[in-house]
Design a protein around this motif. Structure first.
Motif, mmCIF file in Angstrom:
data_model
loop_
_atom_site.group_PDB
_atom_site.id
_atom_site.type_symbol
_atom_site.label_atom_id
_atom_site.label_comp_id
_atom_site.label_asym_id
_atom_site.label_seq_id
_atom_site.Cartn_x
_atom_site.Cartn_y
_atom_site.Cartn_z
ATOM 1 N N PRO A 1 0.634 -1.296 0.074
ATOM 2 C CA PRO A 1 -0.136 -0.092 0.046
ATOM 3 C C PRO A 1 0.884 1.156 -0.055
ATOM 4 N N ILE A 2 2.032 1.161 0.619
ATOM 5 C CA ILE A 2 2.849 2.297 0.538
ATOM 6 C C ILE A 2 3.195 2.789 -0.889
ATOM 7 N N ASP A 3 3.401 1.718 -1.673
ATOM 8 C CA ASP A 3 3.663 2.059 -3.087
ATOM 9 C C ASP A 3 2.591 2.909 -3.893
ATOM 10 N N VAL A 4 1.376 2.432 -3.428
ATOM 11 C CA VAL A 4 0.079 3.367 -4.283
ATOM 12 C C VAL A 4 0.054 4.596 -3.486
ATOM 13 N N VAL A 5 0.395 4.744 -2.269
ATOM 14 C CA VAL A 5 0.424 6.245 -1.662
ATOM 15 C C VAL A 5 1.431 6.990 -2.347
ATOM 16 N N ARG A 6 2.913 6.463 -2.472
ATOM 17 C CA ARG A 6 3.789 7.024 -3.227
ATOM 18 C C ARG A 6 3.551 7.470 -4.678
ATOM 19 N N ARG A 7 2.737 6.678 -5.240
ATOM 20 C CA ARG A 7 2.368 7.012 -6.616
ATOM 21 C C ARG A 7 1.514 8.068 -6.754
ATOM 22 N N GLU A 8 0.482 8.054 -5.842
ATOM 23 C CA GLU A 8 -0.295 9.351 -5.612
ATOM 24 C C GLU A 8 0.320 10.603 -5.483
ATOM 25 N N PHE A 9 1.323 10.574 -4.563
ATOM 26 C CA PHE A 9 2.223 11.853 -4.375
ATOM 27 C C PHE A 9 2.919 12.365 -5.530
ATOM 28 N N SER A 10 2.996 11.262 -6.586
ATOM 29 C CA SER A 10 3.872 11.918 -7.788
ATOM 30 C C SER A 10 3.183 12.562 -8.938
ATOM 31 N N ASP A 11 1.826 12.367 -8.517
ATOM 32 C CA ASP A 11 0.708 13.211 -9.478
ATOM 33 C C ASP A 11 -0.232 14.047 -8.752
ATOM 34 N N LEU A 12 0.422 14.985 -8.184
ATOM 35 C CA LEU A 12 -0.616 15.999 -7.043
ATOM 36 C C LEU A 12 -1.388 16.746 -7.888
ATOM 37 N N PRO A 13 -2.696 17.004 -7.555
ATOM 38 C CA PRO A 13 -3.000 17.027 -5.963
ATOM 39 C C PRO A 13 -3.433 15.622 -5.752
ATOM 40 N N ILE A 14 -3.459 15.503 -4.488
ATOM 41 C CA ILE A 14 -3.738 13.790 -4.010
ATOM 42 C C ILE A 14 -5.224 13.761 -4.218
ATOM 43 N N ASP A 15 -5.620 12.764 -4.643
ATOM 44 C CA ASP A 15 -6.963 12.486 -4.847
ATOM 45 C C ASP A 15 -7.235 10.951 -4.309
ATOM 46 N N ILE A 16 -8.077 10.918 -3.260
ATOM 47 C CA ILE A 16 -8.284 9.772 -2.229
ATOM 48 C C ILE A 16 -9.023 8.765 -3.208
#
Length: 154
Positions: free
Chosen positions: A120-135
């Motif tokens: 799951p941390i890989d999923v979160v890191r991927r989200e941070f690479s494409d800001l803004p964060i979208d839950i």
């Protein structure tokens, strides 16, 4: 995708990891005003409050400890969502690339019957690479990675 192996029952504290993550996301939900019984009934109920929280977070002013906390909170939510909503389960994957030699990963049986695993941390890191964060996008990424949702390419 991470290679999933049987857990080493003498090694990593998988149960402790699972319980800590669950308590963390329940605390986050409570902090954001989502009653425990509402969250327990439907983990999607946290999306609006969590989205507002990350949208308002002053990311530019974050200290390293703030980043760690935010990543941990989002990772806990992704994992808990997958276990509650899709019956995914935590397991241990051996990984020589990390200092402790293993990672805790979520595995699930996809729509095609194949078992896949993600950290799951890989999923979160991927989200941070494409800001803004979208839950919602973050959860969809996890579902697609595990084969739990149609990709739209089929």
């Amino acid at each position: 995708m991470t290679e999933v192996n049987e857990p080493d029952l003498q090694g990593p504290d998988l149960q402790g990891w699972v319980e800590e993550g669950r308590r963390n996301v329940e605390d986050v939900a409570d902090m954001l005003g989502v009653p425990p019984e509402v969250y327990a009934r439907d983990p999607l109920s946290l999306i609006p409050a969590l989205q507002e929280y990350v949208s308002r977070a002053p990311l530019g002013a974050f200290e390293p400890s703030d980043w760690i906390t935010l990543h941990s909170d989002l990772m806990s939510y992704v994992a808990d969502y997958l276990t509650r909503r899709h019956g995914a389960r935590w397991t241990v994957a051996q990984d020589a690339r990390v200092p402790r030699g293993h990672r805790f990963v979520i595995e699930a049986t996809g729509r095609d019957g194949r078992i896949r695993g993600i950290d799951p941390i890989d999923v979160v890191r991927r989200e941070f690479s494409d800001l803004p964060i979208d839950i919602a996008r973050m959860l969809a990424t996890a579902e697609l990675s595990l084969g739990l949702a149609a990709s739209g390419d089929a």
